[in-house]
Scaffold this motif. Structure first.
Motif, PDB file in Angstrom:
ATOM      1  N   PRO A 155       0.827  -1.212   0.000  1.00 43.28           N
ATOM      2  CA  PRO A 155       0.000   0.000   0.000  1.00 43.28           C
ATOM      3  C   PRO A 155       0.860   1.261   0.000  1.00 43.28           C
ATOM      4  O   PRO A 155       2.031   1.231   0.376  1.00 43.28           O
ATOM      5  CB  PRO A 155      -0.805  -0.112   1.290  1.00 43.28           C
ATOM      6  N   LEU A 156       0.238   2.345  -0.393  1.00 42.49           N
ATOM      7  CA  LEU A 156       0.915   3.643  -0.343  1.00 42.49           C
ATOM      8  C   LEU A 156       1.092   4.059   1.113  1.00 42.49           C
ATOM      9  O   LEU A 156       0.186   3.854   1.932  1.00 42.49           O
ATOM     10  CB  LEU A 156       0.081   4.707  -1.069  1.00 42.49           C
ATOM     11  N   PRO A 157       2.225   4.657   1.482  1.00 39.19           N
ATOM     12  CA  PRO A 157       2.394   5.157   2.851  1.00 39.19           C
ATOM     13  C   PRO A 157       1.408   6.298   3.109  1.00 39.19           C
ATOM     14  O   PRO A 157       1.322   7.253   2.345  1.00 39.19           O
ATOM     15  CB  PRO A 157       3.839   5.663   2.870  1.00 39.19           C
ATOM     16  N   GLU A 158       0.665   6.162   4.193  1.00 37.18           N
ATOM     17  CA  GLU A 158      -0.377   7.130   4.516  1.00 37.18           C
ATOM     18  C   GLU A 158       0.183   8.281   5.346  1.00 37.18           C
ATOM     19  O   GLU A 158       0.976   8.084   6.259  1.00 37.18           O
ATOM     20  CB  GLU A 158      -1.499   6.446   5.296  1.00 37.18           C
ATOM     21  N   ILE A 159      -0.258   9.473   5.014  1.00 35.26           N
ATOM     22  CA  ILE A 159       0.079  10.676   5.779  1.00 35.26           C
ATOM     23  C   ILE A 159      -1.030  10.866   6.819  1.00 35.26           C
ATOM     24  O   ILE A 159      -2.214  10.876   6.485  1.00 35.26           O
ATOM     25  CB  ILE A 159       0.157  11.923   4.873  1.00 35.26           C
ATOM     26  N   LEU A 160      -0.638  11.003   8.070  1.00 33.65           N
ATOM     27  CA  LEU A 160      -1.613  11.225   9.136  1.00 33.65           C
ATOM     28  C   LEU A 160      -2.079  12.676   9.099  1.00 33.65           C
ATOM     29  O   LEU A 160      -1.266  13.593   8.935  1.00 33.65           O
ATOM     30  CB  LEU A 160      -0.988  10.894  10.487  1.00 33.65           C
ATOM     31  N   LEU A 161      -3.389  12.864   9.243  1.00 33.59           N
ATOM     32  CA  LEU A 161      -3.983  14.194   9.103  1.00 33.59           C
ATOM     33  C   LEU A 161      -4.723  14.613  10.362  1.00 33.59           C
ATOM     34  O   LEU A 161      -5.157  13.777  11.154  1.00 33.59           O
ATOM     35  CB  LEU A 161      -4.970  14.195   7.929  1.00 33.59           C
ATOM     36  N   LYS A 162      -4.884  15.932  10.481  1.00 39.08           N
ATOM     37  CA  LYS A 162      -5.656  16.528  11.568  1.00 39.08           C
ATOM     38  C   LYS A 162      -6.321  17.777  11.009  1.00 39.08           C
ATOM     39  O   LYS A 162      -5.697  18.522  10.246  1.00 39.08           O
ATOM     40  CB  LYS A 162      -4.722  16.885  12.730  1.00 39.08           C
ATOM     41  N   THR A 163      -7.574  17.984  11.354  1.00 38.18           N
ATOM     42  CA  THR A 163      -8.246  19.218  10.951  1.00 38.18           C
ATOM     43  C   THR A 163      -8.396  20.100  12.190  1.00 38.18           C
ATOM     44  O   THR A 163      -8.764  19.622  13.262  1.00 38.18           O
ATOM     45  CB  THR A 163      -9.628  18.937  10.324  1.00 38.18           C
ATOM     46  N   ASP A 164      -8.101  21.361  11.998  1.00 36.18           N
ATOM     47  CA  ASP A 164      -8.173  22.298  13.116  1.00 36.18           C
ATOM     48  C   ASP A 164      -8.434  23.699  12.563  1.00 36.18           C
ATOM     49  O   ASP A 164      -7.729  24.147  11.645  1.00 36.18           O
ATOM     50  CB  ASP A 164      -6.858  22.264  13.904  1.00 36.18           C
ATOM     51  N   SER A 165      -9.421  24.358  13.091  1.00 32.13           N
ATOM     52  CA  SER A 165      -9.763  25.740  12.716  1.00 32.13           C
ATOM     53  C   SER A 165      -9.969  25.895  11.213  1.00 32.13           C
ATOM     54  O   SER A 165      -9.499  26.847  10.601  1.00 32.13           O
ATOM     55  CB  SER A 165      -8.675  26.706  13.186  1.00 32.13           C
ATOM     56  N   GLY A 166     -10.644  24.925  10.605  1.00 29.18           N
ATOM     57  CA  GLY A 166     -10.956  25.009   9.183  1.00 29.18           C
ATOM     58  C   GLY A 166      -9.777  24.738   8.266  1.00 29.18           C
ATOM     59  O   GLY A 166      -9.820  25.052   7.085  1.00 29.18           O
ATOM     60  N   ALA A 167      -8.702  24.156   8.776  1.00 19.55           N
ATOM     61  CA  ALA A 167      -7.528  23.846   7.957  1.00 19.55           C
ATOM     62  C   ALA A 167      -7.154  22.372   8.139  1.00 19.55           C
ATOM     63  O   ALA A 167      -7.447  21.767   9.167  1.00 19.55           O
ATOM     64  CB  ALA A 167      -6.359  24.737   8.335  1.00 19.55           C
ATOM     65  N   VAL A 168      -6.508  21.823   7.142  1.00 17.06           N
ATOM     66  CA  VAL A 168      -6.062  20.432   7.186  1.00 17.06           C
ATOM     67  C   VAL A 168      -4.549  20.441   7.396  1.00 17.06           C
ATOM     68  O   VAL A 168      -3.818  21.119   6.663  1.00 17.06           O
ATOM     69  CB  VAL A 168      -6.413  19.681   5.880  1.00 17.06           C
ATOM     70  N   PHE A 169      -4.078  19.674   8.387  1.00 19.51           N
ATOM     71  CA  PHE A 169      -2.665  19.604   8.728  1.00 19.51           C
ATOM     72  C   PHE A 169      -2.157  18.172   8.565  1.00 19.51           C
ATOM     73  O   PHE A 169      -2.852  17.218   8.920  1.00 19.51           O
ATOM     74  CB  PHE A 169      -2.434  20.030  10.182  1.00 19.51           C
ATOM     75  N   ALA A 170      -0.948  18.044   8.073  1.00 21.16           N
ATOM     76  CA  ALA A 170      -0.253  16.765   8.059  1.00 21.16           C
ATOM     77  C   ALA A 170       0.530  16.674   9.367  1.00 21.16           C
ATOM     78  O   ALA A 170       1.228  17.616   9.745  1.00 21.16           O
ATOM     79  CB  ALA A 170       0.697  16.664   6.874  1.00 21.16           C
ATOM     80  N   THR A 171       0.405  15.539  10.072  1.00 23.27           N
ATOM     81  CA  THR A 171       1.047  15.410  11.389  1.00 23.27           C
ATOM     82  C   THR A 171       2.064  14.282  11.469  1.00 23.27           C
ATOM     83  O   THR A 171       2.782  14.188  12.450  1.00 23.27           O
ATOM     84  CB  THR A 171      -0.010  15.200  12.478  1.00 23.27           C
ATOM     85  N   GLY A 172       2.112  13.418  10.473  1.00 26.01           N
ATOM     86  CA  GLY A 172       3.061  12.306  10.523  1.00 26.01           C
ATOM     87  C   GLY A 172       2.856  11.351   9.369  1.00 26.01           C
ATOM     88  O   GLY A 172       1.972  11.552   8.525  1.00 26.01           O
TER      89      GLY A 172
END
Length: 178
Positions: A155-172
């Motif tokens: 599988p493709l390596p997955e980027i961990l995400l977080k949404t905060d204050s209407g924005a999408v962030f990559a966290t790991g």
């Protein structure tokens, strides 16, 4: 004495019959088969011991004993990305390409943008709802990152995400699990 042993002036240069065995250089070592084998086993031992640090680093990396930490990075504002759209971004490093896909109102998936077969770039097909590798016709499921067609096996390596204050962030980056 024999005539053949005498030199030009009638004297015997050496008392031995073989004139070459007594030629020695300063600091010369005799190297017979046993000494040669001892030297080779010693060299192999030194080589093996010198590679241990690299083996330890590789073992730790592959088994995930030490968890890597990544700085969070803002990818996009949620309002700027419609459902079904995708954008490319660089994560975790500035030369590591990744792809973010908005699947639903509050559902996002991101993967490293390199096919696990031969590292060709992967593209989002909005019409088919799939991640495509055009090099060898590899297809990946957008929900899991697992290959569904073509030569890729991982599988493709997955980027961990977080949404905060209407924005999408990559966290790991999620570690690959077999």
């Amino acid at each position: 004495m024999d005539r053949e042993q005498r030199g030009k002036n009638g004297s015997i240069p050496f008392s031995e019959d073989n004139y070459t065995h007594n030629i020695e250089k300063a600091g010369e070592r005799k190297l017979d088969r046993r000494s040669f084998m001892k030297m080779m086993v010693g060299a192999a031992g030194v080589f093996a011991v010198s590679t241990l640090p690299w083996g330890t680093i590789a073992f730790n990396e592959l088994t995930g004993i030490k968890k890597k930490t990544y700085d969070p990075k803002k990818i996009a504002d949620a309002a700027s990305l419609n459902v079904g759209d995708a954008i490319e971004f660089a994560y975790p490093g500035e030369h590591d390409s990744a792809l973010l896909v908005r699947l639903g109102e509050n559902e996002y998936k991101a993967y490293q943008n390199a096919c696990t077969h031969l590292k060709c770039p992967v593209f989002w097909s909005k019409e088919d709802g799939e991640l495509l590798c055009p090099c060898h016709h590899g297809i990946f499921d957008v929900h899991t990152g697992k290959p569904t067609a073509g030569p890729p096996k991982r599988p493709l390596p997955e980027i961990l995400l977080k949404t905060d204050s209407g924005a999408v962030f990559a966290t790991g980056v999620k570690r690959y699990e077999t």
